[in-house]
Write a protein that holds these residues in place. Structure first.
Motif, short mmCIF file in Angstrom:
data_model
loop_
_atom_site.label_atom_id
_atom_site.label_comp_id
_atom_site.label_asym_id
_atom_site.label_seq_id
_atom_site.Cartn_x
_atom_site.Cartn_y
_atom_site.Cartn_z
N VAL A 1 136.08 56.68 33.51
CA VAL A 1 134.92 56.98 32.68
C VAL A 1 133.65 56.79 33.87
N VAL A 2 132.96 58.00 33.58
CA VAL A 2 131.73 57.90 34.49
C VAL A 2 130.49 57.54 33.50
N MET A 3 129.67 56.50 34.16
CA MET A 3 128.70 56.00 33.28
C MET A 3 127.33 55.92 34.24
N PRO A 4 126.50 56.95 33.94
CA PRO A 4 125.24 57.00 34.72
C PRO A 4 124.24 55.78 34.03
N THR A 5 123.72 54.91 35.07
CA THR A 5 122.60 53.81 34.63
C THR A 5 121.27 54.39 35.42
N TYR A 6 120.23 53.96 34.40
CA TYR A 6 118.97 53.69 34.92
C TYR A 6 118.22 52.67 34.16
N ASN A 7 118.22 51.34 34.61
CA ASN A 7 117.51 50.31 33.77
C ASN A 7 118.26 50.00 32.64
N GLU A 8 119.65 49.68 32.99
CA GLU A 8 120.40 49.26 31.74
C GLU A 8 120.96 48.04 32.02
N ALA A 9 120.06 47.01 32.68
CA ALA A 9 120.80 45.59 32.92
C ALA A 9 121.22 45.07 31.74
N ASP A 10 120.42 45.02 30.57
CA ASP A 10 120.80 44.47 29.52
C ASP A 10 122.20 45.02 28.78
N SER A 11 122.18 46.04 28.84
CA SER A 11 123.39 46.85 28.21
C SER A 11 124.55 46.90 29.17
#
Length: 269
Positions: free
Chosen positions: A24-34
């Protein structure tokens, strides 16, 4: 944390299928809470071959560090089940996905799944995506909001639902495809399809990446199947959709159509 559990309500895949190398490839940008909640949902799935790759675009809220801490927790008999790809800048969802998908395929994944970190995509559907691919031989399986059985969050306002349906109808009409959810971002890809598409040549930086990838897969002769999902509103954080992304999404189907027409013309000369 070691072997995956079996969340209630899930019918496990056959043991051989569950060992299929899937990332599973999961990009993040400011996803600290989720991110912690979403990562836990993925890692709890009864799939021995499942790995999670977080692609963080140097989030100022510390998401990258949180991802690294989570990766230390999720270990399996063969080593880490979660890893992090750190990028130095935020330059578009599409490019983050392309980098992560290329890394996953290079590391030996037979299938790669795109999934958002914000809780909108149902992790419990991942075994079904993989099972459909293995049972039918499809190279692309779309978690679809717009096939029978699919649905959108009740938290979405009517105008937002209408816009989403219009965007799908617009892109599909321009490109002449029958994919009901061509803009959807919860998709499974075979490594063979990703190699045929050649991720290094994908133009889209934003959400139009979803459209370009599916269209290029269809043009390359790959089978695309859809399974219904319920799409939730994001659990935390803010949407990354902005005007530039919207304009790219409007223009991209025409660019793809023009490019395909030129390629067809070149082949007939």
């Amino acid at each position: 944390m070691s072997a995956p559990s079996n969340p209630a309500g899930l019918t496990p895949l056959p043991a051989e299928w569950s060992r299929t190398a899937t990332t599973v490839v999961m990009p993040t940008y400011n996803e600290a809470d989720s991110l912690p909640v979403t990562a836990e949902a993925v890692m709890a799935l009864p799939l021995d071959g499942l790995r999670l790759l977080v692609v963080d675009d140097n989030s100022p809220d510390g998401t990258g560090k949180i991802a690294e801490d989570l990766a230390e927790r999720y270990q399996g008999p063969q080593g880490p089940r979660m890893s992090v790809l750190h990028r130095t800048a935020k330059d578009g969802l599409g490019r983050a996905y392309a980098a992560g998908m290329a890394r996953a395929a290079d590391d030996g994944a037979a299938y790669v799944i795109q999934m958002d970190a914000d809780g909108s995509h149902p992790a419990a559907k991942i075994p079904e995506l993989l099972g459909v691919a293995l049972a039918t031989g499809a190279d692309v399986v779309v978690g679809s909001r717009y096939v029978p059985g699919g649905s959108l969050s009740d938290a979405w306002a009517a105008h937002r639902k209408l816009l989403s349906r219009w965007a799908n109808a617009y892109a599909s009409t321009v490109l002449g495809t029958r994919v009901r959810d061509i803009t959807g971002g919860f998709n499974l890809w075979s490594a063979a399809a990703l190699r045929a598409i050649d991720l290094d040549t994908v133009d889209s930086a934003g959400y139009s990446f979803q459209v370009e990838m599916k269209y290029r897969a269809l043009r390359a002769g790959h089978t695309v199947m859809e399974v219904p999902i319920h799409f939730e509103d994001r659990a935390a954080g803010e949407s990354k959709m902005n005007l530039a992304v919207q304009l790219e999404s409007v223009a991209m189907p025409w660019r793809l159509r023009t490019r395909a027409a030129r390629a067809s013309g070149d082949r007939t000369r």
